[in-house]
Design a protein around this motif. Sequence first.
Motif, PDB file in Angstrom:
ATOM      1  N   ALA A   1     161.846  83.968   7.365  1.00  0.00           N
ATOM      2  CA  ALA A   1     161.951  82.542   7.679  1.00  0.00           C
ATOM      3  C   ALA A   1     162.840  82.316   8.906  1.00  0.00           C
ATOM      4  N   ASP A   2     162.692  81.130   9.481  1.00  0.00           N
ATOM      5  CA  ASP A   2     163.548  80.675  10.579  1.00  0.00           C
ATOM      6  C   ASP A   2     163.465  81.568  11.817  1.00  0.00           C
ATOM      7  N   VAL A   3     162.314  82.165  12.037  1.00  0.00           N
ATOM      8  CA  VAL A   3     162.087  82.972  13.235  1.00  0.00           C
ATOM      9  C   VAL A   3     160.774  82.514  13.854  1.00  0.00           C
ATOM     10  N   GLY A   4     160.747  82.392  15.172  1.00  0.00           N
ATOM     11  CA  GLY A   4     159.521  81.965  15.838  1.00  0.00           C
ATOM     12  C   GLY A   4     159.252  82.790  17.070  1.00  0.00           C
ATOM     13  N   GLY A   5     158.083  82.561  17.662  1.00  0.00           N
ATOM     14  CA  GLY A   5     157.716  83.269  18.877  1.00  0.00           C
ATOM     15  C   GLY A   5     157.007  84.579  18.581  1.00  0.00           C
ATOM     16  N   PRO A   6     156.461  85.208  19.635  1.00  0.00           N
ATOM     17  CA  PRO A   6     155.625  86.401  19.453  1.00  0.00           C
ATOM     18  C   PRO A   6     156.337  87.730  19.654  1.00  0.00           C
ATOM     19  N   SER A   7     157.646  87.727  19.944  1.00  0.00           N
ATOM     20  CA  SER A   7     158.289  88.942  20.444  1.00  0.00           C
ATOM     21  C   SER A   7     158.596  89.994  19.383  1.00  0.00           C
ATOM     22  N   ALA A   8     158.400  89.692  18.096  1.00  0.00           N
ATOM     23  CA  ALA A   8     158.681  90.682  17.055  1.00  0.00           C
ATOM     24  C   ALA A   8     157.475  91.548  16.719  1.00  0.00           C
ATOM     25  N   GLY A   9     156.361  91.325  17.394  1.00  0.00           N
ATOM     26  CA  GLY A   9     155.129  92.017  17.048  1.00  0.00           C
ATOM     27  C   GLY A   9     155.251  93.530  17.023  1.00  0.00           C
ATOM     28  N   LEU A  10     155.862  94.123  18.052  1.00  0.00           N
ATOM     29  CA  LEU A  10     155.989  95.575  18.119  1.00  0.00           C
ATOM     30  C   LEU A  10     156.748  96.121  16.922  1.00  0.00           C
ATOM     31  N   MET A  11     157.893  95.497  16.582  1.00  0.00           N
ATOM     32  CA  MET A  11     158.728  96.029  15.511  1.00  0.00           C
ATOM     33  C   MET A  11     158.080  95.840  14.144  1.00  0.00           C
ATOM     34  N   PHE A  12     157.315  94.762  13.967  1.00  0.00           N
ATOM     35  CA  PHE A  12     156.566  94.603  12.720  1.00  0.00           C
ATOM     36  C   PHE A  12     155.531  95.726  12.587  1.00  0.00           C
ATOM     37  N   SER A  13     154.827  96.020  13.673  1.00  0.00           N
ATOM     38  CA  SER A  13     153.820  97.084  13.643  1.00  0.00           C
ATOM     39  C   SER A  13     154.441  98.417  13.244  1.00  0.00           C
ATOM     40  N   LEU A  14     155.562  98.742  13.859  1.00  0.00           N
ATOM     41  CA  LEU A  14     156.215 100.022  13.567  1.00  0.00           C
ATOM     42  C   LEU A  14     156.707 100.063  12.126  1.00  0.00           C
ATOM     43  N   GLY A  15     157.221  98.929  11.628  1.00  0.00           N
ATOM     44  CA  GLY A  15     157.655  98.876  10.240  1.00  0.00           C
ATOM     45  C   GLY A  15     156.506  99.118   9.282  1.00  0.00           C
ATOM     46  N   ILE A  16     155.348  98.534   9.563  1.00  0.00           N
ATOM     47  CA  ILE A  16     154.165  98.721   8.715  1.00  0.00           C
ATOM     48  C   ILE A  16     153.730 100.184   8.730  1.00  0.00           C
ATOM     49  N   ILE A  17     153.699 100.783   9.922  1.00  0.00           N
ATOM     50  CA  ILE A  17     153.321 102.191  10.035  1.00  0.00           C
ATOM     51  C   ILE A  17     154.280 103.069   9.233  1.00  0.00           C
TER      52      ILE A  17
ATOM     53  N   PHE B   1     169.266 104.334  13.929  1.00  0.00           N
ATOM     54  CA  PHE B   1     169.270 102.878  14.106  1.00  0.00           C
ATOM     55  C   PHE B   1     168.562 102.551  15.414  1.00  0.00           C
ATOM     56  N   VAL B   2     167.323 102.088  15.266  1.00  0.00           N
ATOM     57  CA  VAL B   2     166.499 101.727  16.429  1.00  0.00           C
ATOM     58  C   VAL B   2     166.207 100.233  16.368  1.00  0.00           C
ATOM     59  N   ALA B   3     166.381  99.551  17.469  1.00  0.00           N
ATOM     60  CA  ALA B   3     166.007  98.139  17.585  1.00  0.00           C
ATOM     61  C   ALA B   3     164.999  98.023  18.717  1.00  0.00           C
ATOM     62  N   GLY B   4     164.430  96.845  18.871  1.00  0.00           N
ATOM     63  CA  GLY B   4     163.477  96.678  19.955  1.00  0.00           C
ATOM     64  C   GLY B   4     162.860  95.303  19.978  1.00  0.00           C
ATOM     65  N   THR B   5     161.944  95.119  20.893  1.00  0.00           N
ATOM     66  CA  THR B   5     161.266  93.835  21.053  1.00  0.00           C
ATOM     67  C   THR B   5     159.959  94.084  21.792  1.00  0.00           C
ATOM     68  N   GLY B   6     159.109  93.077  21.826  1.00  0.00           N
ATOM     69  CA  GLY B   6     157.852  93.192  22.554  1.00  0.00           C
ATOM     70  C   GLY B   6     156.720  92.525  21.806  1.00  0.00           C
ATOM     71  N   THR B   7     155.890  91.805  22.530  1.00  0.00           N
ATOM     72  CA  THR B   7     154.672  91.275  21.932  1.00  0.00           C
ATOM     73  C   THR B   7     153.704  92.436  21.734  1.00  0.00           C
ATOM     74  N   ILE B   8     152.681  92.212  20.937  1.00  0.00           N
ATOM     75  CA  ILE B   8     151.666  93.242  20.761  1.00  0.00           C
ATOM     76  C   ILE B   8     150.321  92.570  20.551  1.00  0.00           C
ATOM     77  N   ASP B   9     149.267  93.165  21.103  1.00  0.00           N
ATOM     78  CA  ASP B   9     147.944  92.598  20.877  1.00  0.00           C
ATOM     79  C   ASP B   9     147.173  93.477  19.902  1.00  0.00           C
ATOM     80  N   ASP B  10     145.954  93.081  19.597  1.00  0.00           N
ATOM     81  CA  ASP B  10     145.178  93.801  18.587  1.00  0.00           C
ATOM     82  C   ASP B  10     144.923  95.257  18.969  1.00  0.00           C
ATOM     83  N   THR B  11     144.908  95.554  20.266  1.00  0.00           N
ATOM     84  CA  THR B  11     144.638  96.924  20.707  1.00  0.00           C
ATOM     85  C   THR B  11     145.887  97.791  20.725  1.00  0.00           C
ATOM     86  N   GLY B  12     147.061  97.180  20.464  1.00  0.00           N
ATOM     87  CA  GLY B  12     148.302  97.945  20.461  1.00  0.00           C
ATOM     88  C   GLY B  12     149.059  97.925  21.769  1.00  0.00           C
ATOM     89  N   LYS B  13     148.639  97.090  22.718  1.00  0.00           N
ATOM     90  CA  LYS B  13     149.345  96.990  23.989  1.00  0.00           C
ATOM     91  C   LYS B  13     150.608  96.152  23.822  1.00  0.00           C
TER      92      LYS B  13
END
Length: 362
Positions: free
Chosen positions: A249-265, A278-290
């Motif tokens: 909750a209380d988070v917006g925008g597209p920049s967490a996409g990369l870290m969500f993907s890695l967490g799921i993997i 301890f790794v942190a990061g940021t980045g948008t991600i599209d359906d192809t993984g870019k």
Amino acid sequence: MPRRTVTMLASTLVLIALLCAGVFIKVPYSEMGPGPTVNTLGEAAGEPVLQISGHETYPASGHLNMTTVRVTGADYRMNLVEAVYGWLAHDSVVVPHETLYPNGKTEEQSTQENAEEFSQSQESAKVAALGQLRIPVASRVVVASVQKDSPAEGRLHAGDVIRAVDGTAVKQPQDVAELVTRHRPGQNVAFTIVPAKEAAAAEKAGRAPTTTQRLTIKTRKSDEGDRAIVGIQAGTDHTFPFPIDIKLADVGGPSAGLMFSLGIIDKLTPGDLTGGKFVAGTGTIDDTGKVGPIGGIEMKLVGAREAGARYFLTPAANCAAAASDPPSGLTLVKVETIDGAVKALDRIRKGDTAGLPGCSAG
């Protein structure tokens, strides 16, 4: 009274007067600062950030932290003293108000836009993660939105599945626009759809939709020229083979996409992607993984280091800005794709950090 004392007293009074004036002088700037970081492998507000059911999952240690930026609200106006303090501070950035809230965007509009981008980033994160694991994800073209007072209003609805336009099957959202614009304004275009309610019911029951409709809609001229339109935005809807929920909750925008993907993997594969690091990061991600660029990279670096991160996955497009003044003790790792990020984590896990792709200020 000695002259020196009088001079010091006068200077002090002038300084106080300037400070008082500065408090009341409003300036057209906003402030950005480090926001909270959240471990996608952990919990937030007492529940797991990533909740996966219907598929085997594995325990994951270490951190894969998404990062955020704290910004002043759209309706808040900084005074001169706050702006000067922000310019001098190392852990904040003062930017023109228009940069964060262009065209007079309100707080409500900004929150809604961020929520929509966050929702879309979650979908793309799931698709990219499952794609990296070679787990098939079904997709379909849908009506994403309907423009008010357009020919499609009341005829097509958000969530309707678009099977064909003028009898030609559509596979990508751009196919819809291409087929519609083959017409001249005022001509009819035929849509073959599965109504949103039928599509949702079929998905819930685990069956293919059985009801389709054919609708004829008269096109009109677009506001930008003579192009024919019906007033819809087509998009892609995905059907996942098992439930993946992101609870944050209380988070917006597209920049967490990369870290969500890695967490799921990490959750769906044995072992730890990070090796407990301890790794942190940021980045948008599209359906192809870019992996795409984000805003506020400097503040995200500060927030990550303060939280304890030692490595920071950095979108390639943000590398130069990130490398200009990185926090001490934080290693920047350049990433362009989800596959590149996974390979970088493999090196971190094995301690082979000399071969990590880094960021340079040049």
